[in-house]
Design a protein around this motif. Structure first.
Motif, mmCIF file in Angstrom:
data_model
loop_
_atom_site.group_PDB
_atom_site.id
_atom_site.type_symbol
_atom_site.label_atom_id
_atom_site.label_comp_id
_atom_site.label_asym_id
_atom_site.label_seq_id
_atom_site.Cartn_x
_atom_site.Cartn_y
_atom_site.Cartn_z
ATOM 1 N N GLY A 218 0.763 -1.236 0.000
ATOM 2 C CA GLY A 218 0.000 0.000 0.000
ATOM 3 C C GLY A 218 0.795 1.288 0.000
ATOM 4 N N PHE A 219 2.108 1.207 0.166
ATOM 5 C CA PHE A 219 2.892 2.444 0.236
ATOM 6 C C PHE A 219 2.892 3.175 -1.110
ATOM 7 C CE2 PHE A 219 4.875 0.283 3.907
ATOM 8 C CZ PHE A 219 4.768 1.305 4.824
ATOM 9 N N PHE A 220 2.850 4.492 -1.027
ATOM 10 C CA PHE A 220 2.930 5.344 -2.214
ATOM 11 C C PHE A 220 4.317 5.973 -2.302
ATOM 12 C CE2 PHE A 220 -1.573 5.148 -1.327
ATOM 13 C CZ PHE A 220 -2.136 5.043 -2.586
ATOM 14 N N SER A 221 4.608 6.467 -3.480
ATOM 15 C CA SER A 221 5.841 7.224 -3.724
ATOM 16 C C SER A 221 7.069 6.529 -3.137
ATOM 17 C CB SER A 221 5.729 8.629 -3.118
ATOM 18 O OG SER A 221 4.579 9.276 -3.580
ATOM 19 N N VAL A 222 7.154 5.244 -3.352
ATOM 20 C CA VAL A 222 8.292 4.510 -2.800
ATOM 21 C C VAL A 222 9.529 4.796 -3.654
ATOM 22 C CG1 VAL A 222 9.222 2.238 -2.222
ATOM 23 C CG2 VAL A 222 6.760 2.681 -1.987
ATOM 24 N N ASN A 223 10.595 5.157 -2.997
ATOM 25 C CA ASN A 223 11.855 5.298 -3.717
ATOM 26 C C ASN A 223 12.977 4.788 -2.829
ATOM 27 O OD1 ASN A 223 12.613 7.371 -1.917
ATOM 28 N ND2 ASN A 223 11.531 8.884 -3.161
ATOM 29 N N PHE A 224 14.137 4.654 -3.428
ATOM 30 C CA PHE A 224 15.256 4.187 -2.601
ATOM 31 C C PHE A 224 16.548 4.881 -2.980
ATOM 32 C CE2 PHE A 224 15.039 1.142 -6.131
ATOM 33 C CZ PHE A 224 16.353 1.076 -6.545
ATOM 34 N N HIS A 225 17.445 4.892 -2.021
ATOM 35 C CA HIS A 225 18.777 5.469 -2.207
ATOM 36 C C HIS A 225 19.791 4.365 -1.932
ATOM 37 C CE1 HIS A 225 17.313 9.697 -1.956
ATOM 38 N NE2 HIS A 225 16.376 9.128 -1.230
ATOM 39 N N ASN A 226 20.721 4.220 -2.859
ATOM 40 C CA ASN A 226 21.816 3.284 -2.602
ATOM 41 C C ASN A 226 22.909 3.992 -1.833
ATOM 42 O OD1 ASN A 226 21.165 0.736 -3.849
ATOM 43 N ND2 ASN A 226 21.086 1.904 -5.760
ATOM 44 N N LEU A 227 23.345 3.383 -0.769
ATOM 45 C CA LEU A 227 24.422 3.964 0.031
ATOM 46 C C LEU A 227 25.641 3.052 -0.081
ATOM 47 C CD1 LEU A 227 22.362 4.878 3.228
ATOM 48 C CD2 LEU A 227 22.692 6.205 1.161
ATOM 49 N N SER A 228 26.797 3.691 -0.255
ATOM 50 C CA SER A 228 28.053 2.959 -0.379
ATOM 51 C C SER A 228 27.947 1.861 -1.439
ATOM 52 C CB SER A 228 28.473 2.369 0.965
ATOM 53 O OG SER A 228 28.559 3.366 1.931
ATOM 54 N N ALA A 229 27.575 2.286 -2.612
ATOM 55 C CA ALA A 229 27.524 1.411 -3.791
ATOM 56 C C ALA A 229 26.539 0.262 -3.628
ATOM 57 C CB ALA A 229 28.914 0.877 -4.113
ATOM 58 N N GLY A 230 25.549 0.458 -2.802
ATOM 59 C CA GLY A 230 24.500 -0.561 -2.697
ATOM 60 C C GLY A 230 24.743 -1.589 -1.608
ATOM 61 N N ILE A 231 25.795 -1.401 -0.820
ATOM 62 C CA ILE A 231 25.954 -2.296 0.342
ATOM 63 C C ILE A 231 24.670 -2.213 1.156
ATOM 64 C CG2 ILE A 231 27.202 -2.629 2.519
ATOM 65 C CD1 ILE A 231 29.677 -1.516 1.184
#
Lengths: 240, 316
Positions: A218-231
């Motif tokens: 049900g979450f809206f506007s889901v986004n993600f940030h990779n930190l330290s090359a995706g670790i």
């Protein structure tokens, strides 16, 4: 009986929580020093980034799941008095609760299963889970519970190990599957728990899969940030 | 008086008034930093190091905590470091900088949405940063672990809740006695606690009470203060609150550590003396170290009685 993964091992679903509990009871005393050692101190920056992104205002109601020794709860409690920390593991929660108290921030500490939260619907403005989701047996249930307890306009943040950038994978694999367990044996006297850590990271959904899982509950506007090359990846979603 | 003089007098009056108002509203911790309510002789308290042979001439009769008689048990005296701010790890700066570089790299070349790429330049930079970070972090953290080994051993031996004693509150019995002779670390005599007494739980509640009562004092919440104080102590505190006009204030507890110094039973009441080592900030000022003993009492002939604050005693 339905099977699930415990690291690379397949276990009955009913067994996973107990096994994860044993891992954290075993490492509770050395948890913080091992976090520093394993991540070369980077976990502090990942958590700081999380706190910055959360934009907590005074008066916000914050729920921190799988709080562990309470790093995020500690940071949030400097910003708002309404912070609740939870963990399924009594040893880790006690450690977090005592750390908070020693720093003059006694906050409610609730031992509970993140898949069955004992809180009313729409009762928090922010729900966070840092390095906890991958240990949960039914991740979709935990995400649905996070959504349920969020008030409209609220946001959920999931900070979790994720899939590293492909060219760095060999180095990362060598480090986490071979060096990490030895480090765990040397510092915490427990190689198995850290072998589980490395394996559980491999079994955790990658960035896009977790994003889809959040959208599915049900979450809206889901986004993600990779930190330290995706670790590590930070996923954020809203309830409207 | 010409107009210039009148103006000067007016300014002086306004200035003096503003200073007096500032003084009147200066935030103070519970007890105002002084000793109030019930006081006890700390030299007779049970929690003491095993008596060590101290030359009579070496003892400082006026120094609190130093017995005149070498055979008498001496209370533990904490060594309080002069620096008011807790020590920070010196390696955190360079490490954070290095890690910050990696993080920035991760963010720049990783980016929002999941792409790690960024071409060969991004990949190369990230590899270098990543490997360098691991090596630097490993070396620094191993050093940190090795150098902090001794305090960690102490922490393991301590009951739960004492695990993270700030460096400035670690005991140094040798320094306390000032004999100049190298003495082995002294064992602390165990407290004569009643069977089943939950010491870690008591200490946790003591820390909680410290934070809560400071907050109640800040908010001038007399109802909360009444719940946790004896009538005599409540009277003292409520007078202090009245004197400041009942206005709210802010005393921030930055760290708090507590230890049970003594527990005695007399006249149907149990009296516990809890020593607090805390770091507080009054009025957004500089952090200040606090070393004080709170005496709490519980009536033994009343099953509903709880521990109530009976007095605050400053430790010199």
């Amino acid at each position: 009986m339905t099977k699930t993964h415990f690291g690379f091992t397949q276990v009955d679903e009913s067994e996973k929580a107990g096994r994860v509990g044993a891992v954290f009871t075993s490492v509770a005393d050395r948890y913080d020093v091992m976090n520093d050692l394993m991540s070369a101190g980077l976990h502090r920056l990942w958590k700081r980034f999380t706190v910055d992104l959360a934009r907590v205002k005074k008066g916000d109601r914050v729920l921190d799941l799988a709080s562990g020794s309470g790093d995020l709860a500690m940071a949030f409690s400097q910003l708002t008095p309404n912070v609740v920390m939870t963990d399924i593991n009594a040893a880790m929660l006690a450690r977090g609760r005592d750390r908070m108290l020693d720093r003059g921030h006694p906050i409610p500490a609730v031992q509970c299963d993140a898949e069955k939260l004992p809180f009313a619907d729409q009762s928090f403005d922010l729900v966070t889970v840092a390095f906890g989701l991958r240990n949960m047996t039914h991740k979709e249930n935990a995400l649905a519970e996070m959504y349920r307890v969020l008030a409209p306009g609220g946001r959920a943040i999931v900070l979790e190990f994720s899939q590293i950038w492909e060219p760095l994978k060999p180095v990362y694999d060598a480090y986490s599957l071979h060096v990490l367990p030895r480090m765990g044996q040397w510092v915490a006297g427990d190689a198995e728990s850290y072998r589980y850590l490395a394996e559980s990271i491999r079994m955790h959904p990658d960035q896009d899969t977790l994003k889809k899982m959040m959208q599915d509950v049900g979450f809206f506007s889901v986004n993600f940030h990779n930190l330290s090359a995706g670790i590590v990846a930070l996923h954020m979603g809203y309830r409207y | 008086m010409n107009i210039f003089s009148r103006f000067s007098v007016l300014i002086l009056i306004v200035l003096s008034l503003s200073f007096s108002i500032q003084d009147a509203f200066a935030a103070k911790r519970l007890g105002g930093g002084g000793s109030v309510g019930r006081q006890r002789d700390t030299q007779t308290m049970q929690r003491a190091p095993t008596p060590a042979p101290v030359a009579p001439g070496a003892a400082r009769p006026n120094a609190p905590g130093v017995p005149g008689n070498a055979a008498a048990p001496a209370p533990v005296r904490p060594q309080v470091a002069p620096a008011p701010v807790p020590q920070r790890n010196s390696w955190m700066g360079p490490l954070a900088g290095f890690a910050g570089g990696a993080l920035l790299g991760g963010l720049l070349f990783g980016g929002h949405g999941g792409g790690f790429g960024g071409g060969d330049l991004g990949g190369g930079l990230m590899s270098i940063l990543f490997m360098g970070l691991l090596v630097a972090g490993f070396v620094f953290l191993v050093r940190r672990f090795l150098f902090s080994n001794a305090p960690q051993q102490y922490a393991e031996a301590a009951p739960a809740g004492w695990a993270e004693v700030p460096p400035q509150t670690q005991y140094s019995p040798q320094g306390s006695y000032g004999t100049g002779s190298a003495q082995p670390a002294m064992e602390q005599a165990p407290l004569n606690l009643p069977p089943g007494f939950d010491l870690p739980g008591f200490i946790r509640e003591a820390k909680l009470a410290y934070v809560r009562l400071q907050a109640a004092n800040d908010a001038a919440d007399l109802n909360d203060l009444r719940l946790f104080t004896t009538p005599q102590m409540y009277a003292e505190i409520s007078i202090a609150i009245q004197e400041r006009g009942g206005v709210q204030q802010r005393v921030e507890v930055l760290t708090v550590d507590a230890q049970l110094l003594d527990l005695i039973i007399e006249n149907n009441e149990a009296i516990a003396s809890v020593q607090y080592h805390a770091t507080i900030r009054e009025d957004q000022g500089a952090p200040e170290l606090v070393n004080e003993i709170w005496h709490v009492r519980k009536l033994l002939n009343d099953p509903h009685s709880s521990w109530l604050l009976a007095g605050i005693q400053q430790v010199a």
